[in-house]
Design a protein around this motif. Sequence first.
Motif: not given
Length: 99
Positions: A35, A37-39, A41-43, A45-49
């Motif tokens: 959980d 790690q997913v959080t 990675l999500n952060a 990913l959001h930053e890269r997006y």
Amino acid sequence: MTSSQGKEKEVVDSLAQTIRQRIVTPTERRLDQLDGQVTGLNAVLHERYQEWRLSVEELEKRVTRLEQELSHLSRQVRGLAFALALLLAGASFLLLKGW
């Protein structure tokens, strides 16, 4: 019967504790790690997006600006072509008139 029930309860409690120790607790720990790690990675990913989206918006602005410049240059070329046609027509007229 009471001692038999007590023995069964002891066995069930021991089995439940073993299952909790060997399966449930390690699984909960691993799920907590995943959980996290997913959080993370999500952060990321959001930053890269967001970075990608800003880049796309900047490119769209540049393309729009280039399209406007191209349109302006196209009008200039048409104007120069018309001016050249007038000059050639005038030169032809003068040549034909015998200047």
